[in-house]
Write a protein that holds these residues in place. Structure first.
Motif, mmCIF file in Angstrom:
data_model
loop_
_atom_site.group_PDB
_atom_site.id
_atom_site.type_symbol
_atom_site.label_atom_id
_atom_site.label_comp_id
_atom_site.label_asym_id
_atom_site.label_seq_id
_atom_site.Cartn_x
_atom_site.Cartn_y
_atom_site.Cartn_z
ATOM 1 N N MET A 21 0.827 -1.202 0.000
ATOM 2 C CA MET A 21 0.000 0.000 0.000
ATOM 3 C C MET A 21 0.866 1.258 0.000
ATOM 4 S SD MET A 21 -2.841 1.152 2.821
ATOM 5 C CE MET A 21 -3.527 -0.511 2.812
ATOM 6 N N ALA A 22 1.950 1.247 0.779
ATOM 7 C CA ALA A 22 2.832 2.412 0.831
ATOM 8 C C ALA A 22 3.532 2.645 -0.505
ATOM 9 C CB ALA A 22 3.865 2.224 1.941
ATOM 10 N N ILE A 23 3.949 1.577 -1.158
ATOM 11 C CA ILE A 23 4.662 1.712 -2.427
ATOM 12 C C ILE A 23 3.732 2.235 -3.523
ATOM 13 C CG2 ILE A 23 5.822 0.401 -4.262
ATOM 14 C CD1 ILE A 23 6.997 -1.378 -2.114
ATOM 15 N N SER A 24 2.491 1.786 -3.522
ATOM 16 C CA SER A 24 1.578 2.120 -4.618
ATOM 17 C C SER A 24 0.826 3.428 -4.420
ATOM 18 C CB SER A 24 0.556 0.987 -4.795
ATOM 19 O OG SER A 24 -0.175 0.775 -3.599
ATOM 20 N N THR A 25 0.996 4.115 -3.289
ATOM 21 C CA THR A 25 0.303 5.382 -3.038
ATOM 22 C C THR A 25 1.307 6.541 -3.061
ATOM 23 O OG1 THR A 25 0.492 4.938 -0.654
ATOM 24 C CG2 THR A 25 -1.576 4.344 -1.729
ATOM 25 N N ASP A 26 0.773 7.750 -3.102
ATOM 26 C CA ASP A 26 1.597 8.945 -3.312
ATOM 27 C C ASP A 26 1.570 9.895 -2.127
ATOM 28 O OD1 ASP A 26 2.038 8.074 -5.996
ATOM 29 O OD2 ASP A 26 0.080 8.873 -6.527
ATOM 30 N N TYR A 27 1.457 9.361 -0.913
ATOM 31 C CA TYR A 27 1.335 10.232 0.261
ATOM 32 C C TYR A 27 2.505 10.017 1.219
ATOM 33 C CZ TYR A 27 -3.375 10.888 -1.504
ATOM 34 O OH TYR A 27 -4.442 11.178 -2.308
ATOM 35 N N TRP A 28 3.703 9.991 0.666
ATOM 36 C CA TRP A 28 4.895 9.890 1.503
ATOM 37 C C TRP A 28 5.255 11.240 2.116
ATOM 38 C CZ3 TRP A 28 8.543 5.611 1.944
ATOM 39 C CH2 TRP A 28 8.049 4.426 1.383
ATOM 40 N N TYR A 29 5.122 12.296 1.308
ATOM 41 C CA TYR A 29 5.502 13.635 1.777
ATOM 42 C C TYR A 29 4.483 14.622 1.234
ATOM 43 C CZ TYR A 29 8.354 17.801 2.563
ATOM 44 O OH TYR A 29 8.818 19.020 2.975
ATOM 45 N N GLU A 30 3.991 15.522 2.096
ATOM 46 C CA GLU A 30 2.919 16.439 1.731
ATOM 47 C C GLU A 30 3.316 17.874 2.067
ATOM 48 O OE1 GLU A 30 -0.801 13.375 2.740
ATOM 49 O OE2 GLU A 30 -0.355 15.074 4.056
ATOM 50 N N THR A 31 2.866 18.802 1.229
ATOM 51 C CA THR A 31 3.053 20.239 1.486
ATOM 52 C C THR A 31 1.706 20.946 1.374
ATOM 53 O OG1 THR A 31 3.536 20.713 -0.852
ATOM 54 C CG2 THR A 31 5.402 20.190 0.580
ATOM 55 N N ASP A 32 1.557 22.009 2.153
ATOM 56 C CA ASP A 32 0.336 22.807 2.157
ATOM 57 C C ASP A 32 0.745 24.271 2.005
ATOM 58 O OD1 ASP A 32 -2.109 23.973 2.446
ATOM 59 O OD2 ASP A 32 -2.548 23.129 4.418
ATOM 60 N N ALA A 33 0.486 24.842 0.822
ATOM 61 C CA ALA A 33 0.913 26.208 0.509
ATOM 62 C C ALA A 33 -0.233 27.202 0.525
ATOM 63 C CB ALA A 33 1.592 26.230 -0.865
ATOM 64 N N ARG A 34 -1.333 26.900 1.180
ATOM 65 C CA ARG A 34 -2.485 27.807 1.148
ATOM 66 C C ARG A 34 -2.204 29.110 1.912
ATOM 67 N NH1 ARG A 34 -7.123 23.677 2.995
ATOM 68 N NH2 ARG A 34 -5.397 23.048 4.360
ATOM 69 N N LYS A 35 -1.555 29.022 3.068
ATOM 70 C CA LYS A 35 -1.239 30.240 3.821
ATOM 71 C C LYS A 35 -0.262 31.124 3.054
ATOM 72 C CE LYS A 35 -1.983 28.318 8.433
ATOM 73 N NZ LYS A 35 -1.355 28.043 9.747
ATOM 74 N N HIS A 36 0.706 30.500 2.405
ATOM 75 C CA HIS A 36 1.685 31.267 1.642
ATOM 76 C C HIS A 36 1.011 31.992 0.476
ATOM 77 C CE1 HIS A 36 5.494 32.281 -0.259
ATOM 78 N NE2 HIS A 36 5.029 31.764 -1.379
ATOM 79 N N ARG A 37 0.097 31.334 -0.190
ATOM 80 C CA ARG A 37 -0.590 31.968 -1.322
ATOM 81 C C ARG A 37 -1.480 33.120 -0.860
ATOM 82 N NH1 ARG A 37 -2.149 28.107 -6.290
ATOM 83 N NH2 ARG A 37 -0.080 27.230 -6.635
ATOM 84 N N ASP A 38 -2.144 32.932 0.264
ATOM 85 C CA ASP A 38 -2.979 34.015 0.785
ATOM 86 C C ASP A 38 -2.127 35.229 1.154
ATOM 87 O OD1 ASP A 38 -5.177 32.415 0.434
ATOM 88 O OD2 ASP A 38 -5.217 31.699 2.520
ATOM 89 N N ARG A 39 -0.965 34.976 1.750
ATOM 90 C CA ARG A 39 -0.092 36.091 2.114
ATOM 91 C C ARG A 39 0.430 36.806 0.878
ATOM 92 N NH1 ARG A 39 5.249 37.017 2.730
ATOM 93 N NH2 ARG A 39 5.763 34.885 2.088
ATOM 94 N N CYS A 40 0.803 36.049 -0.159
ATOM 95 C CA CYS A 40 1.307 36.677 -1.377
ATOM 96 C C CYS A 40 0.214 37.439 -2.116
ATOM 97 C CB CYS A 40 1.928 35.612 -2.291
ATOM 98 S SG CYS A 40 3.490 34.941 -1.676
ATOM 99 N N LYS A 41 -1.028 36.957 -2.050
ATOM 100 C CA LYS A 41 -2.127 37.679 -2.680
ATOM 101 C C LYS A 41 -2.386 39.004 -1.968
ATOM 102 C CE LYS A 41 -4.562 33.705 -4.627
ATOM 103 N NZ LYS A 41 -5.807 32.878 -4.560
ATOM 104 N N LYS A 42 -2.288 38.996 -0.642
ATOM 105 C CA LYS A 42 -2.461 40.248 0.099
ATOM 106 C C LYS A 42 -1.322 41.212 -0.209
ATOM 107 C CE LYS A 42 -4.963 38.144 3.949
ATOM 108 N NZ LYS A 42 -4.943 37.839 5.402
ATOM 109 N N TYR A 43 -0.105 40.660 -0.356
ATOM 110 C CA TYR A 43 1.037 41.513 -0.672
ATOM 111 C C TYR A 43 0.911 42.103 -2.077
ATOM 112 C CZ TYR A 43 5.872 42.862 -1.581
ATOM 113 O OH TYR A 43 6.996 43.548 -1.912
#
Length: 281
Positions: A21-43
């Protein structure tokens, strides 16, 4: 002995399922850039009318510029450095074979994916490509990036290769253990336990190189190209924890399967000594 062997084989079967299951799935490492995008939009939406004066923190007179490392970066940095908001950071999930955009995290990307202009997942490359190196960089930085690319590629290959070896060895040990139970062969059961421990060792190497590879990618130079801003959350996904769970079950299965024949040998030696004692009496 039968209970120990059956328990070990059951745990080994579960570990094969978790590792697969671990080999066949794509959730080994995750990133969440929503806060960064909101900050850049405000900037980006700050006031730019003639009556408004914007003062950047970078131009304050008392702010000192951080010193560059003399070993990895040029002592004379480029006058124009790419800002954090000029790069587009996406919320992604990364596995052994693919890197995908997280569903529902960015409406702009979802619209492009729906229109077919952007792929949801892109394959992870296990071969060296000079196209990954940015252009118009100093010679020493280009040489450093090229060396880091080879090192990161070596860690990726070790991660995928050793976890594949681990699954193959554990599966072979499970077959040997089942045949040993069917034929009541203690040696085959002991060999199955040793194979489980060997597969667990390969799994440990794979997971350690995976963690080392992720940490190496985050610490590469130049930092403005490969590092992540502080407001981007990142961490390991459930596929990584599934692999660690498979590792734990594999080691426990190896312990049980090697313990069962030893218990049987001790019991037989004790019975034979009792028989000899009775014969002497």
């Amino acid at each position: 002995m039968r209970i120990l062997t059956a328990s070990g084989l059951f745990l080994a079967f579960c570990s094969i399922g978790l590792l697969t299951m671990a080999i066949s799935t794509d959730y080994w490492y995750e990133t969440d850039a929503r806060k960064h995008r909101d900050r850049c939009k405000k900037y980006a939406s700050k006031r730019n009318d003639p009556g408004y004066i914007y003062i950047s923190n970078q131009n304050l007179p008392l702010r000192t510029r951080p010193k560059a490392s003399p070993l990895r970066e040029s002592p004379h940095p480029e006058p124009v450095v790419e800002s954090r908001c000029s790069r587009r950071y996406n919320s992604t999930t990364t596995g052994l074979w693919r890197k995908c955009h997280r569903e529902g995290f960015d409406l702009e990307n979802e619209d492009l994916i729906f229109k077919g202009l952007l792929q949801r997942c892109t394959p992870v490359k296990y071969y060296y490509s000079s196209l990954n190196i940015p252009r118009n960089l100093p010679v020493n930085i280009t040489k450093t990036i090229r060396q880091d690319e080879w090192h990161a590629l070596h860690l990726q290959r070790m991660t995928a290769g050793f976890i594949g070896m681990a699954v193959a060895i554990i599966l072979f040990g499970w077959i040997v253990g089942v045949l040993g139970c069917w034929k009541h062969n203690e040696l085959m059961q002991y060999v199955a336990g040793l194979l489980f421990l060997m597969g667990g060792t390969c799994c440990i190497i794979s997971l350690c190189t995976c963690v080392a590879g992720i940490n190496f990618e985050l610490s590469r130079y130049p930092r403005y190209l490969y590092g992540l801003p502080e407001d981007i959350s990142h961490g390991y996904g459930w596929s990584m924890f599934s692999a660690w769970g498979g590792l734990g079950l594999t080691l426990l299965a190896g312990f049980l399967c090697t313990l069962a024949p030893l218990k049987c040998v001790k019991l037989k030696s004790a019975l034979s000594s009792n028989v000899k004692l009775k014969a002497l009496l």
